[in-house]
Enzyme design. Structure first.
Site, mmCIF file in Angstrom:
data_model
loop_
_atom_site.group_PDB
_atom_site.id
_atom_site.type_symbol
_atom_site.label_atom_id
_atom_site.label_comp_id
_atom_site.label_asym_id
_atom_site.label_seq_id
_atom_site.Cartn_x
_atom_site.Cartn_y
_atom_site.Cartn_z
ATOM 1 N N CYS A 41 13.676 10.386 6.668
ATOM 2 C CA CYS A 41 13.373 10.105 8.078
ATOM 3 C C CYS A 41 14.597 10.306 8.946
ATOM 4 O O CYS A 41 14.502 10.752 10.081
ATOM 5 C CB CYS A 41 12.824 8.691 8.224
ATOM 6 S SG CYS A 41 13.894 7.427 7.518
ATOM 7 N N LYS B 195 0.873 -1.178 0.000
ATOM 8 C CA LYS B 195 0.000 0.000 0.000
ATOM 9 C C LYS B 195 0.904 1.220 0.000
ATOM 10 O O LYS B 195 1.335 1.695 1.046
ATOM 11 C CB LYS B 195 -0.887 -0.021 1.249
ATOM 12 C CG LYS B 195 -2.220 0.695 1.129
ATOM 13 C CD LYS B 195 -2.152 2.102 0.594
ATOM 14 C CE LYS B 195 -2.214 3.147 1.660
ATOM 15 N NZ LYS B 195 -1.905 4.498 1.188
ATOM 16 N N GLU C 113 8.453 1.501 11.283
ATOM 17 C CA GLU C 113 9.581 2.405 11.028
ATOM 18 C C GLU C 113 8.995 3.803 10.965
ATOM 19 O O GLU C 113 8.309 4.144 9.996
ATOM 20 C CB GLU C 113 10.259 2.070 9.695
ATOM 21 C CG GLU C 113 10.580 0.600 9.479
ATOM 22 C CD GLU C 113 11.617 0.062 10.438
ATOM 23 O OE1 GLU C 113 12.419 0.852 10.958
ATOM 24 O OE2 GLU C 113 11.598 -1.150 10.693
ATOM 25 N N GLU D 119 8.892 16.764 13.910
ATOM 26 C CA GLU D 119 9.532 16.460 12.630
ATOM 27 C C GLU D 119 9.159 17.561 11.632
ATOM 28 O O GLU D 119 7.975 17.812 11.398
ATOM 29 C CB GLU D 119 9.038 15.097 12.138
ATOM 30 C CG GLU D 119 9.921 14.492 11.088
ATOM 31 C CD GLU D 119 9.489 13.070 10.714
ATOM 32 O OE1 GLU D 119 8.289 12.759 10.821
ATOM 33 O OE2 GLU D 119 10.355 12.290 10.296
HETATM 34 P P1 NDP Z 1 1.932 8.733 6.972
HETATM 35 O O1 NDP Z 1 1.962 8.199 8.340
HETATM 36 O O2 NDP Z 1 1.064 9.890 6.699
HETATM 37 O O3 NDP Z 1 1.514 7.598 5.933
HETATM 38 C C1 NDP Z 1 2.239 6.410 5.791
HETATM 39 C C2 NDP Z 1 1.379 5.389 5.062
HETATM 40 O O4 NDP Z 1 0.302 5.000 5.904
HETATM 41 C C3 NDP Z 1 0.740 5.931 3.794
HETATM 42 O O5 NDP Z 1 0.702 4.922 2.820
HETATM 43 C C4 NDP Z 1 -0.632 6.284 4.268
HETATM 44 O O6 NDP Z 1 -1.573 6.350 3.240
HETATM 45 C C5 NDP Z 1 -0.921 5.125 5.185
HETATM 46 N N1 NDP Z 1 -1.993 5.338 6.148
HETATM 47 C C6 NDP Z 1 -2.594 6.501 6.510
HETATM 48 N N2 NDP Z 1 -3.527 6.262 7.468
HETATM 49 C C7 NDP Z 1 -3.508 4.930 7.707
HETATM 50 C C8 NDP Z 1 -4.222 4.066 8.588
HETATM 51 N N3 NDP Z 1 -5.147 4.537 9.428
HETATM 52 N N4 NDP Z 1 -3.958 2.753 8.574
HETATM 53 C C9 NDP Z 1 -3.004 2.254 7.751
HETATM 54 N N5 NDP Z 1 -2.294 3.017 6.897
HETATM 55 C C10 NDP Z 1 -2.537 4.344 6.873
HETATM 56 O O7 NDP Z 1 3.455 9.034 6.616
HETATM 57 P P2 NDP Z 1 4.000 9.833 5.358
HETATM 58 O O8 NDP Z 1 3.515 9.201 4.105
HETATM 59 O O9 NDP Z 1 3.746 11.274 5.598
HETATM 60 O O10 NDP Z 1 5.571 9.531 5.423
HETATM 61 C C11 NDP Z 1 6.462 10.351 6.057
HETATM 62 C C12 NDP Z 1 6.794 9.804 7.442
HETATM 63 O O11 NDP Z 1 7.441 8.548 7.308
HETATM 64 C C13 NDP Z 1 7.757 10.685 8.193
HETATM 65 O O12 NDP Z 1 7.334 10.759 9.538
HETATM 66 C C14 NDP Z 1 9.063 9.929 8.087
HETATM 67 O O13 NDP Z 1 9.967 10.198 9.123
HETATM 68 C C15 NDP Z 1 8.596 8.516 8.134
HETATM 69 N N6 NDP Z 1 9.608 7.623 7.570
HETATM 70 C C16 NDP Z 1 10.249 6.736 8.385
HETATM 71 C C17 NDP Z 1 11.265 5.937 7.885
HETATM 72 C C18 NDP Z 1 11.981 4.955 8.760
HETATM 73 O O14 NDP Z 1 12.632 4.063 8.231
HETATM 74 N N7 NDP Z 1 11.904 5.064 10.068
HETATM 75 C C19 NDP Z 1 11.681 6.010 6.485
HETATM 76 C C20 NDP Z 1 10.955 6.995 5.733
HETATM 77 C C21 NDP Z 1 9.941 7.745 6.256
HETATM 78 P P3 NDP Z 1 -1.814 7.765 2.472
HETATM 79 O O15 NDP Z 1 -0.473 8.419 2.251
HETATM 80 O O16 NDP Z 1 -2.414 7.354 1.226
HETATM 81 O O17 NDP Z 1 -2.649 8.553 3.420
#
Ligand code: NDP
Length: 497
Positions: A266, A160, A232, A361
């Site tokens: 991240c 997803k 993560e 962040e």
């Molecule tokens: P989000 O938390 O907004 O979204 C992550 C994913 O979860 C997306 O595919 C999103 O869908 C989906 N999602 C949203 N709501 C739900 C739910 N209720 N249940 C299940 N899935 C859901 O993160 P971002 O896309 O904004 O990504 C950036 C974040 O990721 C930053 O905080 C960054 O630090 C972190 N990150 C961490 C890494 C690590 O290795 N620790 C690596 C890279 C990023 P949709 O986008 O379609 O809403």
């Protein structure tokens, strides 16, 4: 029907509108994947690696195409998605190397005398369906990169990707299914949070990358069905620069770690702590370098647009609030006045931990720098955060850097470098505190997608009744007590003295 409007962050224009899936479709896909998984598991690691090797070649041959898609839908400069396709190769090579050994049944010799005559074997069985939910900042790495070890382990995988930029992932899955004709154990679900939530319900294991807030929601939902998760999450990673360090390298590293992928990393540097004696030289070098960064998406640019439009407001709010509270902008500080989601590469000083830019962040092109008295103050401030993803230290020598690393609350610490751990698939990558639960890469990055099954057998002929079994008698109880003393007691206590 709900659709996803995929835009070019570089100018705000529409690339395409694609139909989104719904929860009912998630259930159908999950069922199909489970069906295909049985045979995938049965062909064993050797059989699966044949397909993984074919896919490695496909990814190599199609890297440029994937990069082009990721650049367009992410507003990113070429180097950033190229890093993703390169790291995917590293991940594949590593798991091809270690998977046969890791997934093979392991004989274990029991260390207790109670195990005499027994034979123990630990087997690994995959979770049938792994749901991989990824964020938008490294769309390929955070989905395909986790799908690969899950597939190697023998699971089927539903991806997803973020609704913001799913097209590169769709193309990568098409390559698996159509171009190399691999078994249908990999699929992609398109949609927003509701589709992600439905996948959490459908999967046997959830691999999630995203924000802390969504990660919490995923963990709570998965807990309802006791589905294991690996999370993560976000970071607010510190860089520490101390007296005696190579300041030229530290400054170049700070700018790279702070502005790579436009700060949407991240593990990007979001806080810099510099010892007072080297502060002025460091800041001057950083500012000069940041001023030289070119914003754009052509091949001469360094810093692209912000991929997710709402990110622009967050970045702007953090900078405005910091300035209102007394921070100074040494360069940048404003939105760039052009179509799309652009913000100037920004350096802030005179910041403190009361400001959102030092606590939340930011995930954008902003580097806040703090002057500190010494290493102790740097460590104290670096650890003063709800996050603990990674950190970097520049000190007088590697010994000092490594000693400081021991005191930092983070899943990885690079000495004189930025995320040096990321190029090494052999080591785990995971966060402390709110930055995550579990880890990816290394042996754990594969084995977490499996259950263990212990088969306890024997090589010695067994009697009709066992001494531990019924009937319980006082004589046997005395015998067990004496045996326990003999085995576990030390010195005179062995004899009950
Ligand atoms: P989000 O938390 O907004 O979204 C992550 C994913 O979860 C997306 O595919 C999103 O869908 C989906 N999602 C949203 N709501 C739900 C739910 N209720 N249940 C299940 N899935 C859901 O993160 P971002 O896309 O904004 O990504 C950036 C974040 O990721 C930053 O905080 C960054 O630090 C972190 N990150 C961490 C890494 C690590 O290795 N620790 C690596 C890279 C990023 P949709 O986008 O379609 O809403």
């Amino acid at each position: 029907m709900t659709t996803l409007k995929i835009q070019r962050p570089a100018d705000g224009t529409l690339i395409e509108e694609i139909p989104a899936h719904d929860a009912a479709h998630v259930a159908v896909v999950a069922e199909r994947l489970r069906d295909a998984q049985r045979e995938w598991e049965q062909i064993g690691p050797k059989g699966r690696l044949v397909w993984i090797k074919r896919y490695r070649k496909w990814l190599l041959d199609n890297a440029d195409h994937l990069v082009e898609i990721a650049m367009e839908e992410g507003g990113r400069v070429r180097n950033e998605p190229t890093l993703e396709t390169t790291l995917l190769q590293e991940i594949i090579d590593y798991y091809i190397r270690v998977a046969p050994r890791l997934l093979a049944p392991k004989s274990v010799r029991g260390s207790s005398p109670l195990t005499f005559g027994k034979r123990y074997t630990v087997h690994r069985s995959p979770f049938p369906l792994v749901g991989v939910i990824g964020g938008w900042n490294f769309p390929l790495l955070l989905t395909i990169g986790d799908a690969l070890p899950a597939l190697v382990a023998g699971a089927a995988v539903a991806l997803k990707p973020s609704e913001v930029n799913p097209r590169a992932v769709v193309e990568a899955v098409r390559g698996w299914r159509e171009d190399i004709g691999a078994p249908p154990v990999l699929d992609v679900l398109l949609g927003a949070g509701d589709v992600g939530a439905a996948l959490v319900d459908a999967a046997d294991f959830v691999q999630f990358t995203g924000s802390v807030a969504t990660g919490r929601r995923v963990a709570v939902r998965a807990a309802e069905s006791l589905t294991p998760v690996s999370l993560e999450l976000g970071g607010k990673d510190p860089l520490i620069v101390l007296e005696g360090a190579n300041i030229a390298r530290a400054a170049n590293c700070a700018v790279y770690g702070g502005f790579a992928n436009n700060g949407q990393v991240c593990m990007g540097f979001e806080r810099v702590y510099v010892q007072h004696s080297v502060y002025d030289e460091f800041v001057d070098r950083v500012v000069a370098k940041v001023k030289s960064l070119r914003s754009g998406v052509d091949d001469r640019s360094d810093v692209g647009a912000l991929t997710h439009p709402p990110q622009l407001d967050i970045v702007d709010r953090h900078v405005r609030e910091a300035v209102d509270k007394g921070a100074r902008v040494l360069t940048g500080g404003n939105r760039i006045d052009r179509a799309g989601t652009w913000f100037e590469p920004t350096v802030l000083v005179d910041v403190d931990h009361s400001m959102a830019v030092m606590r939340e962040e930011t995930f954008g092109p902003v580097l806040p720098i703090v002057r500190v008295a010494d290493a102790d103050e740097a460590v104290r401030l670096a650890n003063d955060s709800e996050f603990g993803l990674s950190a970097s230290v520049f000190a007088a020598n590697t010994g000092e850097g490594e000693r400081i690393a021991e005191r930092l609350e983070a899943g990885a610490v690079s000495i004189d470098d930025f995320v040096a751990n990321m190029v090494c698939a052999d080591v785990p990558q995971g966060g402390w505190k709110s930055s995550g639960v579990g880890s990816r890469l290394s042996e754990t990055g594969l084995l977490k997608f499996t259950h263990t099954k212990v088969v306890a057998s024997h090589w010695m002929p067994l009697p009709a009744n066992d001494i531990f079994w019924f009937p319980y008698t006082p004589a046997r109880r005395r015998l067990f007590a004496a045996a326990a003393r003999l085995i576990h007691g030390r010195g005179p206590s062995r004899l009950g003295l």
